[in-house]
Scaffold this motif. Sequence first.
Motif, PDB file in Angstrom:
ATOM      1  N   LEU A 215     -19.415  29.711   2.759  1.00  0.00           N
ATOM      2  CA  LEU A 215     -19.261  30.545   3.947  1.00  0.00           C
ATOM      3  C   LEU A 215     -18.413  31.705   3.624  1.00  0.00           C
ATOM      4  CD1 LEU A 215     -19.141  30.479   7.094  1.00  0.00           C
ATOM      5  CD2 LEU A 215     -16.979  29.778   7.036  1.00  0.00           C
ATOM      6  N   VAL A 219     -20.048  35.556   4.388  1.00  0.00           N
ATOM      7  CA  VAL A 219     -19.041  36.346   5.350  1.00  0.00           C
ATOM      8  C   VAL A 219     -18.865  37.526   4.520  1.00  0.00           C
ATOM      9  CG1 VAL A 219     -16.774  36.711   6.410  1.00  0.00           C
ATOM     10  CG2 VAL A 219     -18.281  34.551   6.754  1.00  0.00           C
ATOM     11  N   VAL A 241     -16.354  39.256  12.499  1.00  0.00           N
ATOM     12  CA  VAL A 241     -16.215  37.673  12.374  1.00  0.00           C
ATOM     13  C   VAL A 241     -15.347  37.456  13.446  1.00  0.00           C
ATOM     14  CG1 VAL A 241     -15.813  35.656  11.074  1.00  0.00           C
ATOM     15  CG2 VAL A 241     -16.872  37.789   9.927  1.00  0.00           C
ATOM     16  N   SER A 243     -14.846  34.055  14.668  1.00  0.00           N
ATOM     17  CA  SER A 243     -14.146  32.780  14.509  1.00  0.00           C
ATOM     18  C   SER A 243     -14.802  32.049  13.183  1.00  0.00           C
ATOM     19  CB  SER A 243     -14.551  31.858  15.679  1.00  0.00           C
ATOM     20  OG  SER A 243     -15.926  31.280  15.723  1.00  0.00           O
ATOM     21  N   ILE A 244     -13.926  31.071  12.947  1.00  0.00           N
ATOM     22  CA  ILE A 244     -14.234  30.575  11.430  1.00  0.00           C
ATOM     23  C   ILE A 244     -13.840  29.019  11.756  1.00  0.00           C
ATOM     24  CG2 ILE A 244     -13.932  29.990   8.980  1.00  0.00           C
ATOM     25  CD1 ILE A 244     -13.725  32.967   8.515  1.00  0.00           C
ATOM     26  N   ALA A 260     -19.239  30.005  11.206  1.00  0.00           N
ATOM     27  CA  ALA A 260     -18.523  31.476  11.472  1.00  0.00           C
ATOM     28  C   ALA A 260     -19.382  31.969  12.663  1.00  0.00           C
ATOM     29  CB  ALA A 260     -18.511  32.273  10.228  1.00  0.00           C
TER      30      ALA A 260
END
Length: 395
Positions: A215, A219, A241, A243-244, A260
Motif C-alpha cells: 500500500l 500510495v 489520500v 483515509s488509510i 486507502a
Amino acid sequence: MTLPTDPAANLAALIRCPSVTPADAGALGVLSAMLERLGAKIERPVFKEDGTPDIENLYARVGAEGPHLMFAGHTDVVPPGDEAAWTHPPYAAEIANGHMFGRGAVDMKGGIACFVAALARYHERHGAPAGSVSFLVTGDEEGPAVNGTVKLLEWARERGEAWDAALVGEPTNPDALGDMIKIGRRGSLSGTLIVHGRQGHVAYPHLADNPVRGLLMLVEALLEPAFDEGTADFQPTNLEVTSIDIGNPSVNVIPGRAVASFNVRFNDRWTPESLQAEIHNRLDRAAASLRLRPGRDTPVAFDIEWRDRPSPVFLTRDDRLVETLAASVAAVTGRRPQRSTSGGTSDARFIKDYCPVVEFGLVGQTMHMVDERVALSDLETLTRIYLRFLEDWFG
C-alpha cells in the motif's frame, strides 16, 4: 399584496426551517409562498431511488416567453453540530452586531433569499420581465445528490422547459462581495484502493505477505509525480489520500488487507476516463516494484473501486452571461470580480449540460461552521447585484 423585497426577512423565514438533508422541514413551502406573490407557477416533484431518501424539489417559473433565465440553488443544509457551541441558536435567525446567525445563512438560503428579493424589486420597478425566470431548487445538494438537481433537470426538460442561461447562488466570494464569480469547476473523481496480502505472525514475515508494504508503494505512486502543472483556466490536478484503513487491533499480526481512499480534483487536461487510465498505469508500475517487499517476486495484488458518478470538469465560455454578471457586480460594488474555477463541486456540474451556467453568491467564510452567519449589509448588496443583473439581462 406585499412583495418579498426584503432579503433579511426572506432569509429569516428560510433559516427557521431546520431543513437538514434530507428533511425539508417546510423550507420549500416558505419559498413557494414567496414565489406565489410573484405570480410563479410552482410544482414540487418528489423523486425516489432505492437506497436513498425521498427528496422533495421545487420548480417555479415566472413568465412564459423567452429569453429564459434559471436561478438554481438548494434549501437543504448540513447538520449544525453541537448546538450548545453556537452563540445563537442555529435555527432562530437571530441578529447581532449586524449579522444574521443560522445554519444555511450563506450556504445557501441567503442566496435564494436575495434572488427572490431582487426579482420582487424588479417587478416593482419594471413589472414582469420581458422573458421568463425559473427557480430550480433542490433539497438534496448537501446529501447524495441523487434525487435532486439531476432528476429535476430531466423532469423539467421532459415537460418542454429549456433555458438560455443559469445562475447558481452558491457562496463564491472568499473575503468580500465582488471578489469572485465561478465560471467553471474542476472535475472530481474518487476511488478506493484495496491491497491484498497474507495474514501471518510478525516473527515469520516470510510466511506472510504484508499488504501495508504494498500500500505504501502504491500510495506514493498516486502522489508523485504531479499529474500536471495546471492550465490557463484551472489549478493543477491534485490527488489527496483521505483515509488509510488497516483494521488490525494486534501488534504482532501481519494483516491480510489494507485499504486507502482518495479523491482527485482535476482540470481540463483530463476526462474521468483518461484520469482513471493514468491512475491504473501508475498503480500497475508501482505494483511491480520490490523496493519495500524483499524476497518477493510477484507484483502487489490490488483492486481499485471507483465511486459512482465522477464529476466532469467544465468551463463556461458564454461571453454574454459572464460579462453581464461581471459588469453587474462591478456596477454595484466597484470591484471587478475574478473569474475562477477553484473550489469544490456544485450542482452547476449538472446544469452545464442544459445551458451556460455561472455561480455567484455570498461570502463563504462561515459556511458549514458553528455560528454560520451573514452580514445584513451583504444581503442588501447581493440583492442589488442580482437586481442589476436581471435588469441588464432582460434589458
